[in-house]
Design a protein around this motif. Structure first.
Motif, PDB file in Angstrom:
ATOM      1  N   TRP A  22       5.886  28.876  19.712  1.00 51.47           N
ATOM      2  CA  TRP A  22       6.671  28.239  20.649  1.00 51.47           C
ATOM      3  C   TRP A  22       7.134  28.105  21.503  1.00 51.47           C
ATOM      4  O   TRP A  22       7.615  27.765  22.980  1.00 51.47           O
TER       5      TRP A  22
ATOM      6  N   LEU B 261       6.637  27.766  25.030  1.00 53.79           N
ATOM      7  CA  LEU B 261       7.592  26.600  26.265  1.00 53.79           C
ATOM      8  C   LEU B 261       8.196  27.679  27.275  1.00 53.79           C
ATOM      9  O   LEU B 261       8.815  26.571  28.849  1.00 53.79           O
TER      10      LEU B 261
ATOM     11  N   ALA C 185       2.016  21.709  26.220  1.00 59.85           N
ATOM     12  CA  ALA C 185       2.989  21.462  24.905  1.00 59.85           C
ATOM     13  C   ALA C 185       3.286  19.666  24.223  1.00 59.85           C
ATOM     14  O   ALA C 185       3.470  19.451  23.110  1.00 59.85           O
TER      15      ALA C 185
ATOM     16  N   VAL D 216      11.508  20.190  26.337  1.00 61.45           N
ATOM     17  CA  VAL D 216      11.137  21.449  27.053  1.00 61.45           C
ATOM     18  C   VAL D 216      11.696  21.903  27.588  1.00 61.45           C
ATOM     19  O   VAL D 216      12.024  23.224  27.365  1.00 61.45           O
TER      20      VAL D 216
ATOM     21  N   THR E 139      16.035  27.846  23.067  1.00 59.45           N
ATOM     22  CA  THR E 139      14.302  28.658  22.744  1.00 59.45           C
ATOM     23  C   THR E 139      14.880  29.667  21.680  1.00 59.45           C
ATOM     24  O   THR E 139      13.791  30.142  20.595  1.00 59.45           O
TER      25      THR E 139
END
Length: 240
Positions: free
Chosen positions: A59, A63, A76, A115, A120
């Protein structure tokens, strides 16, 4: 129920043809399967065989790409679609088609915003993204329920001072609250009853994206009306 922004986004997701080599490499520690499509990647993530650390790593990659590319943003959305649908399904309970469409658009908008903004380095990224999306959808649900209580004739300009809704839209454009394009979309779909699908087709814009833009514009419009920034007044002539 699935005739709105989420269904439209899913259709576009299934048409994507992206280079998946980096994602496949990230999945290698967990499986011998080599997915060749994003749908297969999604199914693998949902299978429960991918370790959380690997899932988060994948992910993070998605992202990063989604912040640079519209196609990867759609990827996404598609990878998160099962969770987004489950979230929207509960939020849309008891709403009419218009309310459901607005909730779906806000779930999408909340997800896209997350997003772009989420840290992250956090763990359990899919869950965190879904929480942000749900929060946006919940606000839309509250608005839809409030509109239902106010009566079926209520529209996006219902909080305006007395006057024609077209004048409210015109003033909002003059004040820079919404663009002329946004005012046109709101006017045609909310006041004239033209289906958003037709407006999207005419403008060549993806339905889900146009629904998200309209939802955001309507929120700015409602806030501006409530604050008194926008009113149903005639334009003031510019000085010569």
């Amino acid at each position: 129920m699935w005739t709105g922004p989420l269904r439209a986004a899913e259709r576009e997701f299934l048409r994507l043809d992206l280079d998946l080599r980096e994602l496949v490499a990230l999945l290698e520690p967990c499986t011998d399967i080599r997915p060749s499509t994003l749908l297969e990647v999604r199914e693998l993530l949902l299978s429960g065989t991918v370790a959380r650390q690997v899932c988060d790593g994948l992910w993070r990659r998605v992202l990063t790409d989604a912040r640079r590319s519209e196609e990867w943003m759609l990827a996404a959305i598609g990878l998160a679609m099962p969770g987004l649908k489950a979230c929207a399904r509960r939020l849309c309970e008891g709403l009419d088609s218009r309310g459901s469409e607005d909730v779906q658009a806000e779930v999408l908008a909340g997800f896209i915003g997350a997003v772009r903004e989420i840290d992250t380095t956090w763990y359990r990224l899919p869950w965190m993204l879904r929480c942000r999306a749900r929060r946006s959808g919940l606000r839309a649900r509250k608005d839809a329920l409030a509109h239902a209580v106010a009566g079926p004739g209520r529209d996006v300009c219902a909080d305006r001072p007395s006057g024609h809704p077209d004048l409210v839209l015109q003033d909002a454009v003059r004040q820079g609250v919404i663009s002329e394009r946004e005012a046109s979309v709101i006017g045609r779909t909310r006041l004239e009853g033209v289906p958003l699908t037709r407006v999207a087709l005419e403008g060549g814009a993806p339905y889900w994206k146009l629904a998200k833009r309209r939802s955001r514009a309507e929120k700015r419009l409602a806030d501006a009306v409530r604050s008194g920034q926008v009113a149903s007044r005639s334009p003031v002539p510019a000085p010569a």
